[in-house]
Design a protein around this motif. Structure first.
Motif, PDB file in Angstrom:
ATOM      1  N   GLY A 284      -1.577   2.743  -1.402  1.00 29.44           N
ATOM      2  CA  GLY A 284      -1.504   2.869   0.048  1.00 29.44           C
ATOM      3  C   GLY A 284      -2.572   2.027   0.697  1.00 29.44           C
ATOM      4  O   GLY A 284      -2.883   0.921   0.243  1.00 29.44           O
ATOM      5  N   LEU A 285      -3.159   2.529   1.752  1.00 22.54           N
ATOM      6  CA  LEU A 285      -4.263   1.850   2.429  1.00 22.54           C
ATOM      7  C   LEU A 285      -5.559   2.550   2.091  1.00 22.54           C
ATOM      8  O   LEU A 285      -5.662   3.772   2.193  1.00 22.54           O
ATOM      9  CB  LEU A 285      -4.056   1.863   3.941  1.00 22.54           C
ATOM     10  CG  LEU A 285      -3.185   0.759   4.513  1.00 22.54           C
ATOM     11  CD1 LEU A 285      -1.721   1.054   4.257  1.00 22.54           C
ATOM     12  CD2 LEU A 285      -3.439   0.575   6.004  1.00 22.54           C
TER      13      LEU A 285
ATOM     14  N   GLN B 284      -4.516  -2.966   1.383  1.00 25.71           N
ATOM     15  CA  GLN B 284      -3.266  -2.327   0.977  1.00 25.71           C
ATOM     16  C   GLN B 284      -2.851  -2.864  -0.380  1.00 25.71           C
ATOM     17  O   GLN B 284      -2.650  -4.068  -0.554  1.00 25.71           O
ATOM     18  CB  GLN B 284      -2.147  -2.591   1.976  1.00 25.71           C
ATOM     19  CG  GLN B 284      -0.845  -1.901   1.618  1.00 25.71           C
ATOM     20  CD  GLN B 284       0.263  -2.185   2.602  1.00 25.71           C
ATOM     21  OE1 GLN B 284       0.193  -3.118   3.404  1.00 25.71           O
ATOM     22  NE2 GLN B 284       1.296  -1.375   2.590  1.00 25.71           N
TER      23      GLN B 284
ATOM     24  N   TYR C 276      -9.059  -2.121   6.160  1.00 27.67           N
ATOM     25  CA  TYR C 276      -8.358  -1.493   5.043  1.00 27.67           C
ATOM     26  C   TYR C 276      -7.816  -2.588   4.125  1.00 27.67           C
ATOM     27  O   TYR C 276      -7.537  -3.695   4.559  1.00 27.67           O
ATOM     28  CB  TYR C 276      -7.161  -0.677   5.525  1.00 27.67           C
ATOM     29  CG  TYR C 276      -7.455   0.506   6.404  1.00 27.67           C
ATOM     30  CD1 TYR C 276      -7.505   0.368   7.787  1.00 27.67           C
ATOM     31  CD2 TYR C 276      -7.631   1.769   5.848  1.00 27.67           C
ATOM     32  CE1 TYR C 276      -7.750   1.464   8.602  1.00 27.67           C
ATOM     33  CE2 TYR C 276      -7.870   2.872   6.657  1.00 27.67           C
ATOM     34  CZ  TYR C 276      -7.924   2.712   8.033  1.00 27.67           C
ATOM     35  OH  TYR C 276      -8.152   3.797   8.834  1.00 27.67           O
TER      36      TYR C 276
END
Lengths: 114, 117
Positions: A42-43, A37, A35
């Motif tokens: 967000g992610l 960020q 992911y």
């Protein structure tokens, strides 16, 4: 109990350079994820892997490459880094395909592309 | 497509007061919902999850969350906030593929909780 580790924790690079972020987990979890960020987002999922030699794209895969030759490792490569790839990157893993399982996250790599 | 929304970028609360961090979801089937917390310069830590069963889910560090199907919400709560609860909180929903639940999570944008002494 090492769990899931990432290296390096901090990286500064220049536009156009290739960068590889490492992720290692000691649980023999089948699934692994990358992911990024970013503030306001967000992610977001970049790539994921269901097992060794099985990878698939996530929401934002462009500019990234992954491989998974061993179950415990899941490196993420930025082939030619761009400033828009400045972010905090998190690796995660989950035991198996059970839908009630929880993802476990590494400590993150903060990448700055100048 | 599945999604979660966290309508508040920041929540401020005084120590000792109850806190609520809001999350709403949109899914096409039964939702699998999660809350994670992120302390500064750390990875995400799992707090709690709702899969099925009781609408009130209890988790780590005294947190709980209430699943409300009619309002499509999964708000995180704690009866008495601590300064050490100050962190970034993420709501997430498990993505649903063609065959059902996958192992991918879809995250909200996060809510910064600030607890004042």
């Amino acid at each position: 109990d090492a769990g899931i580790t990432q290296s390096p924790r901090y990286k500064i690079t220049e536009t156009g350079r290739q960068v590889t972020l490492m992720c290692h987990q000691t649980w023999s979890h089948s699934y692994m994820f990358w992911y990024r960020q970013d503030l306001g987002h967000g992610l977001r999922l970049i790539y994921y892997s269901a097992a060794a030699d099985i990878t698939d794209k996530g929401e934002v895969p462009d500019g990234y490459v992954v491989s998974r030759s061993k179950t415990e490792n899941f490196p993420l490569t930025l082939e030619s880094a761009t400033r828009s790839q400045t972010s905090v990157y998190f690796c995660a893993s989950i035991r198996a395909s059970g839908s009630t399982d929880t993802q476990y996250f590494g400590p993150g790599t903060r990448l700055t592309v100048l | 497509a599945q999604s979660v929304a966290q309508p508040e970028d920041q929540v401020n609360v005084a120590e000792g007061n109850p806190l609520t961090v809001k999350c709403t979801y949109s899914v096409s089937g039964n939702p699998y919902l999660f809350w994670y917390v992120q302390y500064p310069n750390r990875g995400l830590q799992f707090l709690l999850k709702y899969i099925t069963g009781d609408n009130l889910v209890k988790g780590s560090y005294g947190f709980e969350a209430e699943f409300n199907k009619s309002q499509t919400s999964f708000h995180l709560k704690k009866p008495s906030a601590l300064v050490s609860d100050s962190a970034l909180y993420f709501c997430a929903v498990r993505d649903l593929g063609y065959g059902g639940a996958t192992n991918k999570l879809i995250f909200g944008t996060g809510t910064l909780l600030a607890v004042q002494p």
